[in-house]
Design a protein around this motif. Structure first.
Motif, PDB file in Angstrom:
ATOM      1  N   LEU A 116     -17.587 -15.887  -3.145  1.00  0.00           N
ATOM      2  CA  LEU A 116     -16.790 -16.880  -2.419  1.00  0.00           C
ATOM      3  C   LEU A 116     -15.691 -17.509  -3.263  1.00  0.00           C
ATOM      4  N   ILE A 117     -15.683 -17.259  -4.568  1.00  0.00           N
ATOM      5  CA  ILE A 117     -14.666 -17.857  -5.447  1.00  0.00           C
ATOM      6  C   ILE A 117     -13.242 -17.556  -4.973  1.00  0.00           C
ATOM      7  N   PRO A 118     -12.920 -16.308  -4.531  1.00  0.00           N
ATOM      8  CA  PRO A 118     -11.548 -16.055  -4.051  1.00  0.00           C
ATOM      9  C   PRO A 118     -11.111 -16.967  -2.911  1.00  0.00           C
ATOM     10  N   VAL A 119     -12.056 -17.429  -2.077  1.00  0.00           N
ATOM     11  CA  VAL A 119     -11.699 -18.354  -0.996  1.00  0.00           C
ATOM     12  C   VAL A 119     -11.126 -19.643  -1.579  1.00  0.00           C
ATOM     13  N   TYR A 120     -11.691 -20.102  -2.700  1.00  0.00           N
ATOM     14  CA  TYR A 120     -11.201 -21.307  -3.376  1.00  0.00           C
ATOM     15  C   TYR A 120      -9.865 -21.042  -4.056  1.00  0.00           C
ATOM     16  N   ILE A 121      -9.772 -19.912  -4.751  1.00  0.00           N
ATOM     17  CA  ILE A 121      -8.557 -19.608  -5.519  1.00  0.00           C
ATOM     18  C   ILE A 121      -7.361 -19.390  -4.599  1.00  0.00           C
ATOM     19  N   TYR A 122      -7.579 -18.675  -3.496  1.00  0.00           N
ATOM     20  CA  TYR A 122      -6.479 -18.351  -2.582  1.00  0.00           C
ATOM     21  C   TYR A 122      -6.475 -19.236  -1.342  1.00  0.00           C
ATOM     22  N   SER A 123      -7.000 -20.461  -1.482  1.00  0.00           N
ATOM     23  CA  SER A 123      -7.072 -21.357  -0.328  1.00  0.00           C
ATOM     24  C   SER A 123      -5.710 -21.817   0.203  1.00  0.00           C
ATOM     25  N   PRO A 124      -4.652 -22.012  -0.639  1.00  0.00           N
ATOM     26  CA  PRO A 124      -3.373 -22.458  -0.057  1.00  0.00           C
ATOM     27  C   PRO A 124      -2.832 -21.548   1.041  1.00  0.00           C
ATOM     28  N   PRO A 125      -2.706 -20.220   0.811  1.00  0.00           N
ATOM     29  CA  PRO A 125      -2.211 -19.386   1.921  1.00  0.00           C
ATOM     30  C   PRO A 125      -3.173 -19.334   3.096  1.00  0.00           C
ATOM     31  N   LEU A 126      -4.472 -19.437   2.840  1.00  0.00           N
ATOM     32  CA  LEU A 126      -5.439 -19.439   3.936  1.00  0.00           C
ATOM     33  C   LEU A 126      -5.275 -20.685   4.799  1.00  0.00           C
ATOM     34  N   LEU A 127      -5.032 -21.836   4.155  1.00  0.00           N
ATOM     35  CA  LEU A 127      -4.848 -23.081   4.892  1.00  0.00           C
ATOM     36  C   LEU A 127      -3.553 -23.056   5.700  1.00  0.00           C
ATOM     37  N   VAL A 128      -2.498 -22.494   5.116  1.00  0.00           N
ATOM     38  CA  VAL A 128      -1.238 -22.350   5.857  1.00  0.00           C
ATOM     39  C   VAL A 128      -1.461 -21.472   7.087  1.00  0.00           C
ATOM     40  N   LEU A 129      -2.293 -20.443   6.915  1.00  0.00           N
ATOM     41  CA  LEU A 129      -2.575 -19.507   8.008  1.00  0.00           C
ATOM     42  C   LEU A 129      -3.222 -20.197   9.202  1.00  0.00           C
ATOM     43  N   VAL A 130      -4.067 -21.218   8.933  1.00  0.00           N
ATOM     44  CA  VAL A 130      -4.745 -21.918  10.038  1.00  0.00           C
ATOM     45  C   VAL A 130      -3.977 -23.145  10.511  1.00  0.00           C
ATOM     46  N   GLY A 131      -2.718 -23.315  10.005  1.00  0.00           N
ATOM     47  CA  GLY A 131      -1.862 -24.345  10.585  1.00  0.00           C
ATOM     48  C   GLY A 131      -1.592 -25.560   9.731  1.00  0.00           C
ATOM     49  N   GLN A 132      -2.095 -25.623   8.470  1.00  0.00           N
ATOM     50  CA  GLN A 132      -1.817 -26.765   7.618  1.00  0.00           C
ATOM     51  C   GLN A 132      -0.405 -26.668   7.042  1.00  0.00           C
ATOM     52  N   SER A 133       0.162 -27.826   6.720  1.00  0.00           N
ATOM     53  CA  SER A 133       1.498 -27.841   6.126  1.00  0.00           C
ATOM     54  C   SER A 133       1.445 -27.297   4.702  1.00  0.00           C
ATOM     55  N   GLU A 134       2.589 -26.864   4.202  1.00  0.00           N
ATOM     56  CA  GLU A 134       2.672 -26.304   2.842  1.00  0.00           C
ATOM     57  C   GLU A 134       2.261 -27.334   1.800  1.00  0.00           C
ATOM     58  N   GLU A 135       2.716 -28.588   1.961  1.00  0.00           N
ATOM     59  CA  GLU A 135       2.429 -29.639   0.977  1.00  0.00           C
ATOM     60  C   GLU A 135       0.924 -29.913   0.888  1.00  0.00           C
ATOM     61  N   ILE A 136       0.289 -30.085   2.062  1.00  0.00           N
ATOM     62  CA  ILE A 136      -1.143 -30.367   2.083  1.00  0.00           C
ATOM     63  C   ILE A 136      -1.937 -29.160   1.587  1.00  0.00           C
ATOM     64  N   SER A 137      -1.532 -27.962   1.965  1.00  0.00           N
ATOM     65  CA  SER A 137      -2.230 -26.745   1.552  1.00  0.00           C
ATOM     66  C   SER A 137      -2.214 -26.577   0.036  1.00  0.00           C
ATOM     67  N   GLN A 138      -1.054 -26.849  -0.580  1.00  0.00           N
ATOM     68  CA  GLN A 138      -0.953 -26.722  -2.035  1.00  0.00           C
ATOM     69  C   GLN A 138      -1.822 -27.764  -2.745  1.00  0.00           C
ATOM     70  N   ALA A 139      -1.792 -29.007  -2.245  1.00  0.00           N
ATOM     71  CA  ALA A 139      -2.596 -30.078  -2.853  1.00  0.00           C
ATOM     72  C   ALA A 139      -4.093 -29.806  -2.684  1.00  0.00           C
ATOM     73  N   ALA A 140      -4.490 -29.379  -1.478  1.00  0.00           N
ATOM     74  CA  ALA A 140      -5.902 -29.071  -1.222  1.00  0.00           C
ATOM     75  C   ALA A 140      -6.349 -27.860  -2.030  1.00  0.00           C
ATOM     76  N   GLY A 141      -5.451 -26.861  -2.175  1.00  0.00           N
ATOM     77  CA  GLY A 141      -5.784 -25.670  -2.960  1.00  0.00           C
ATOM     78  C   GLY A 141      -6.026 -25.991  -4.421  1.00  0.00           C
ATOM     79  N   LYS A 142      -5.207 -26.883  -4.973  1.00  0.00           N
ATOM     80  CA  LYS A 142      -5.389 -27.304  -6.361  1.00  0.00           C
ATOM     81  C   LYS A 142      -6.728 -28.022  -6.543  1.00  0.00           C
ATOM     82  N   PHE A 143      -7.042 -28.907  -5.595  1.00  0.00           N
ATOM     83  CA  PHE A 143      -8.315 -29.630  -5.660  1.00  0.00           C
ATOM     84  C   PHE A 143      -9.491 -28.672  -5.466  1.00  0.00           C
ATOM     85  N   ALA A 144      -9.308 -27.653  -4.625  1.00  0.00           N
ATOM     86  CA  ALA A 144     -10.377 -26.680  -4.369  1.00  0.00           C
ATOM     87  C   ALA A 144     -10.765 -25.936  -5.648  1.00  0.00           C
TER      88      ALA A 144
END
Length: 487
Positions: free
Chosen positions: A132-160
């Motif tokens: 499951l580690i790749p889900v954390y590492i590549y979470s920004p594009p995954l979050l964008v895919l489900v409709g999150q904004s770029e800014e929030i996706s990048q911040a959440a991905g870093k925290f992930a």
């Protein structure tokens, strides 16, 4: 083989019943109900308290993050609900195989196999965590895919990425909890969780606010708290030996892994399909035109539903323990009594929660927002929330019965049909095609939950419990008999 007096009480209940003088039917049923209610609350009470404490770890971190900035709050909220929520659901599901195996082995008196089962689950869940580690590492594009904004996706991905240690804490913690639950040692889980919650609150304030470490401090505190939970419970297991259930690490943990993996995957699919279902509500609502107000309103309702779900999780654990213990001990009648008692109790609680939500629907939104449009939308959605908490009184309990009895594969198919072939399409149809918005989406998905609940009631009612007890005995022999003799 080492034995323990506790499970023998389960076996002795048959003999005690035969020795009792004949009682009127009403008296006998009332005594059964009262005795089982006692047993149920001794398990459910600490389980509910533990669930609330552990749920509060992430909630507190999110609260402190909200004092930093809107982006920080969004980063923690999205990571908690989507990334960690995805991992939490999958790992909890994988670990739930132990509820069947440990519970039935404990009821059958094969105490020394519980530690082996827990170690097998560690092997499987730690491997799953690595996958499951790749889900954390590549979470920004995954979050964008489900409709999150770029800014929030990048911040959440870093925290992930900072929260990857929590993923491995899940992998160790869930098997430990199922191991302790099967033996009804829930008080230690409650104490450990309560102490860690107090420590978590102090260090969250210290690192995030006082020392100004921001999200780095949030990640350190949340990771550390989850590992403290794991450490506290494991120290208890090693120190007490759990009455013979723990006798140290064993190479038996690596035997019969494929069969264990199949049951773990069936458990994971069953629970994940339930756990992720309502998470999709926020994602789909975000696809509406002008989604900000409905998304905020649904988020408030999901917050209320999350706290209510902690009660359901406690009873889910309790009935899983009771059914697996009694079936493992060959007490088919008491297993059936346990199902009736927990269903009655939880439906009563569900009706109370239903009434509270409806009675406060004009007021509780203002606890979470100062926006009048959001508050009004939340009040409109409160009817859907009320019916959801009502179903929370029965649906998770029936899932707990399924886990305790070992019906995971059957329920997984029921969940796929009810949730994703009926409920989800209905929600999209009502929300978008018919233009009912968030209410239509939620209403359609609620229909899926109703269908699943009705089917589970039918399945549970139609089961031959004497045959289920025989199957439990065969399962214990198949999974632990020969290994236990070698141990």
């Amino acid at each position: 083989m080492e034995t323990n007096n506790t499970p023998l009480l389960l076996h002795s209940s048959k003999a005690e019943e035969e020795a009792k003088p004949e009682q009127p039917v009403v008296t006998r049923y009332w005594n059964d109900f009262s005795d089982e209610s006692n047993r149920l609350w001794r398990i459910a009470g600490p389980a509910i308290f533990t669930a609330i404490c552990q749920y509060s770890l992430g909630a507190l971190t999110q609260t402190f993050a909200g004092l930093l900035s809107d982006v920080d709050l969004a980063a923690v909220a999205v990571e908690n609900s989507v990334i960690a929520g995805f991992a939490f659901g999958f790992m909890l599901g994988m670990g739930s195989a132990l509820e069947t195996l440990c519970g039935q082995a404990f009821g059958a008196g094969q105490i020394n196999m519980l530690g082996v089962y827990m170690q097998r689950s560690w092997v499987i869940l730690l491997t799953t965590a690595c996958l499951l580690i790749p889900v954390y590492i590549y979470s920004p594009p995954l979050l964008v895919l489900v409709g999150q904004s770029e800014e929030i996706s990048q911040a959440a991905g870093k925290f992930a990425i900072w929260m990857i240690p929590q993923l491995f804490a899940y992998a160790v913690n869930f098997p430990i909890q199922k191991f302790l639950q099967a033996q009804r040692k829930l008080a230690v889980m409650a104490w450990v969780s309560a102490i860690v919650l107090v420590i978590h609150a102090f260090f969250s304030w210290l690192l995030i606010m006082k020392l100004k470490w921001g999200l780095v401090g949030a990640a350190i505190t949340l990771n550390g708290s989850w590992w403290l939970v794991v450490l506290g419970q494991f120290i208890y297991i090693v120190y007490t030996k759990c009455d013979g259930a723990w006798s140290g690490f064993s190479w038996l943990a690596f035997t019969n892994l494929w069969g264990f993996i199949k049951l773990s995957l069936a458990s994971a699919v069953m629970l994940c399909l339930e756990f992720w279902y309502l998470m999709l509500l926020i994602v789909i609502t975000g696809r509406l035109d002008n989604p900000l107000i409905p998304v905020d309103a649904v988020s408030i309702c999901m917050n209320i539903q999350g706290w209510d779900a902690m009660i359901a999780i406690g009873f889910n654990a309790a009935i899983s323990v009771r059914v697996s213990n009694e079936l493992g001990a060959g007490n088919a009648r008491l297993a059936k009594v346990a199902v009736v008692v927990v269903s009655t109790t939880c439906m009563a609680i569900g009706v109370v929660c239903f009434a509270i939500v409806l009675a406060t629907r004009d007021y509780f939104p203002y606890l979470f927002t100062t926006s009048e449009p959001v508050a009004k939308e939340t009040t409109r959605l409160a009817i859907m929330l009320a019916f959801t908490v009502l179903l929370n009184g029965l649906q998770p309990v029936l899932s707990g019965v399924a886990v305790g009895a070992g019906w995971q594969t059957l329920v997984a198919y029921i969940n796929i049909g009810s949730y994703y072939l009926v409920g989800l399409p209905l929600g999209i149809l009502f929300g978008f095609t018919f233009g009912f918005g968030a209410e239509g989406i939620w209403g359609g998905m609620l229909g899926g939950i109703c269908l699943q609940t009705i089917i589970l009631i039918g399945v549970t009612s139609a089961r031959n419990w004497a045959k289920e007890a025989e199957e439990a005995e065969n399962r214990v022999k198949r999974w632990g008999g020969s290994a236990a003799e070698k141990h």
